[in-house]
Design a protein around this motif. Sequence first.
Motif, PDB file in Angstrom:
ATOM      1  N   UNK A 181      -2.497   5.767  -6.101  1.00 49.99           N
ATOM      2  CA  UNK A 181      -2.888   5.338  -7.452  1.00 49.99           C
ATOM      3  C   UNK A 181      -4.161   6.042  -7.902  1.00 49.99           C
ATOM      4  N   UNK A 182      -5.019   6.396  -6.948  1.00 45.66           N
ATOM      5  CA  UNK A 182      -6.255   7.107  -7.283  1.00 45.66           C
ATOM      6  C   UNK A 182      -6.022   8.599  -7.508  1.00 45.66           C
ATOM      7  N   UNK A 183      -4.792   9.028  -7.372  1.00 41.55           N
ATOM      8  CA  UNK A 183      -4.491  10.442  -7.499  1.00 41.55           C
ATOM      9  C   UNK A 183      -4.924  11.238  -6.287  1.00 41.55           C
ATOM     10  N   UNK A 184      -5.022  10.560  -5.144  1.00 39.82           N
ATOM     11  CA  UNK A 184      -5.443  11.222  -3.915  1.00 39.82           C
ATOM     12  C   UNK A 184      -6.945  11.429  -3.832  1.00 39.82           C
ATOM     13  N   UNK A 185      -7.687  10.760  -4.702  1.00 39.52           N
ATOM     14  CA  UNK A 185      -9.140  10.947  -4.736  1.00 39.52           C
ATOM     15  C   UNK A 185      -9.904   9.862  -3.980  1.00 39.52           C
ATOM     16  N   UNK A 186      -9.233   8.789  -3.615  1.00 38.53           N
ATOM     17  CA  UNK A 186      -9.899   7.714  -2.886  1.00 38.53           C
ATOM     18  C   UNK A 186     -10.347   8.202  -1.514  1.00 38.53           C
ATOM     19  N   UNK A 187     -11.581   7.912  -1.167  1.00 39.11           N
ATOM     20  CA  UNK A 187     -12.096   8.326   0.136  1.00 39.11           C
ATOM     21  C   UNK A 187     -11.415   7.529   1.235  1.00 39.11           C
ATOM     22  N   UNK A 188     -11.036   8.229   2.273  1.00 35.84           N
ATOM     23  CA  UNK A 188     -10.413   7.593   3.424  1.00 35.84           C
ATOM     24  C   UNK A 188     -11.403   7.565   4.578  1.00 35.84           C
ATOM     25  N   UNK A 189     -11.493   6.427   5.230  1.00 37.63           N
ATOM     26  CA  UNK A 189     -12.383   6.289   6.375  1.00 37.63           C
ATOM     27  C   UNK A 189     -11.608   6.648   7.633  1.00 37.63           C
ATOM     28  N   UNK A 190     -11.806   7.866   8.059  1.00 41.12           N
ATOM     29  CA  UNK A 190     -11.078   8.321   9.240  1.00 41.12           C
ATOM     30  C   UNK A 190     -11.653   7.687  10.494  1.00 41.12           C
ATOM     31  N   UNK A 191     -10.810   7.257  11.425  1.00 41.49           N
ATOM     32  CA  UNK A 191     -11.316   6.700  12.684  1.00 41.49           C
ATOM     33  C   UNK A 191     -11.990   7.801  13.495  1.00 41.49           C
ATOM     34  N   UNK A 192     -12.917   7.443  14.375  1.00 43.83           N
ATOM     35  CA  UNK A 192     -13.596   8.444  15.208  1.00 43.83           C
ATOM     36  C   UNK A 192     -12.617   9.329  15.968  1.00 43.83           C
ATOM     37  N   UNK A 193     -11.517   8.731  16.386  1.00 46.73           N
ATOM     38  CA  UNK A 193     -10.463   9.487  17.060  1.00 46.73           C
ATOM     39  C   UNK A 193      -9.129   8.817  16.762  1.00 46.73           C
ATOM     40  N   UNK A 194      -8.104   9.627  16.708  1.00 42.19           N
ATOM     41  CA  UNK A 194      -6.774   9.088  16.431  1.00 42.19           C
ATOM     42  C   UNK A 194      -6.270   8.332  17.652  1.00 42.19           C
ATOM     43  N   UNK A 195      -5.875   7.093  17.428  1.00 37.72           N
ATOM     44  CA  UNK A 195      -5.436   6.256  18.546  1.00 37.72           C
ATOM     45  C   UNK A 195      -4.061   6.691  19.032  1.00 37.72           C
ATOM     46  N   UNK A 196      -3.732   6.376  20.276  1.00 39.02           N
ATOM     47  CA  UNK A 196      -2.397   6.700  20.796  1.00 39.02           C
ATOM     48  C   UNK A 196      -1.281   6.108  19.942  1.00 39.02           C
ATOM     49  N   UNK A 197      -1.513   4.930  19.378  1.00 33.50           N
ATOM     50  CA  UNK A 197      -0.488   4.279  18.561  1.00 33.50           C
ATOM     51  C   UNK A 197      -0.249   5.057  17.272  1.00 33.50           C
ATOM     52  N   UNK A 198      -1.324   5.539  16.658  1.00 37.11           N
ATOM     53  CA  UNK A 198      -1.179   6.325  15.433  1.00 37.11           C
ATOM     54  C   UNK A 198      -0.504   7.662  15.719  1.00 37.11           C
ATOM     55  N   UNK A 199      -0.887   8.283  16.826  1.00 38.64           N
ATOM     56  CA  UNK A 199      -0.258   9.545  17.216  1.00 38.64           C
ATOM     57  C   UNK A 199       1.239   9.332  17.463  1.00 38.64           C
ATOM     58  N   UNK A 200       1.560   8.221  18.117  1.00 36.26           N
ATOM     59  CA  UNK A 200       2.958   7.896  18.394  1.00 36.26           C
ATOM     60  C   UNK A 200       3.746   7.754  17.099  1.00 36.26           C
ATOM     61  N   UNK A 201       3.173   7.063  16.112  1.00 32.87           N
ATOM     62  CA  UNK A 201       3.841   6.872  14.826  1.00 32.87           C
ATOM     63  C   UNK A 201       4.055   8.196  14.110  1.00 32.87           C
ATOM     64  N   UNK A 202       3.000   9.013  14.049  1.00 30.77           N
ATOM     65  CA  UNK A 202       3.101  10.295  13.352  1.00 30.77           C
ATOM     66  C   UNK A 202       4.091  11.229  14.045  1.00 30.77           C
ATOM     67  N   UNK A 203       4.079  11.228  15.359  1.00 27.81           N
ATOM     68  CA  UNK A 203       5.027  12.070  16.102  1.00 27.81           C
ATOM     69  C   UNK A 203       6.464  11.594  15.898  1.00 27.81           C
TER      70      UNK A 203
END
Length: 248
Positions: A181-203
């Motif tokens: 909705x922000x047109x991709x301009x909203x700041x995202x708070x990236x985690x310090x490191x990608x968790x195994x669960x997030x990597x699993x989902x993306x993979x």
Amino acid sequence: MFRPTLLLTLLPLIAHAEELPAPVKAIEKQGITIIKPFEAPGGVKGWLGKYQDMGVTIYLTPDGKHAISGYMYDEEGKNLSEQVIQKEIYAPAGRELWQRLEKANWLLDGNKDAPRIIYVFADPFCPYCLQFWQQARPWVDAGKVQLRTLLVGVIKPESTGAAAAILAAADPAKTWHDYERSGGKMALTAPPSTSPEQIKTLNANQAIMDALGASATPAIYYMNTNQELQQVAGLPDNAQLESMMGSQ
């Protein structure tokens, strides 16, 4: 129309219930995998097969001495072979992949009871994904369509981190909605490191996208009225939008 690629390699091959005729065996030796026999019009016997992940049809001449690999047409020019391939190979393969999509870790946008379901693979930095999200608003906001987004990281080196940041949010679906909705301009708070669960989902999302044969975003999938999986690669035009979402 959806044409499965990698999924064809997952289809269980049907054991030959009877010995293949010599001409069909000869074609099989040339790299065509025989899947099953079928009865063709005009008293001709046919076999379904696959070659380089594409469905093919083989026909045996009445004398049993010759086999033809190709399409059969009727007097009106209708491709009868394509109908068989679609019904026996592509449609079941598409339904199997649809079930795989249903079990994936997607982000819901819209009413969970909306009658039309559309899956879309999206990258946080994909401008066409944003445009599709905007195109879909009238149908989603009216409760007619639910978008199910599978995040992937394919556009930029930073895409994976951005997708992980969305998945790491307390409410990933809302965060994705607000981000688009922000047109991709909203700041995202990236985690310090990608968790195994997030990597699993993306993979896992990337693996499904690969199995569907998609190489770019947005990659959009829906079922038509015949329960056949349909694919739209890239930004859909107005006719494609109405086909997948219905009239406004």
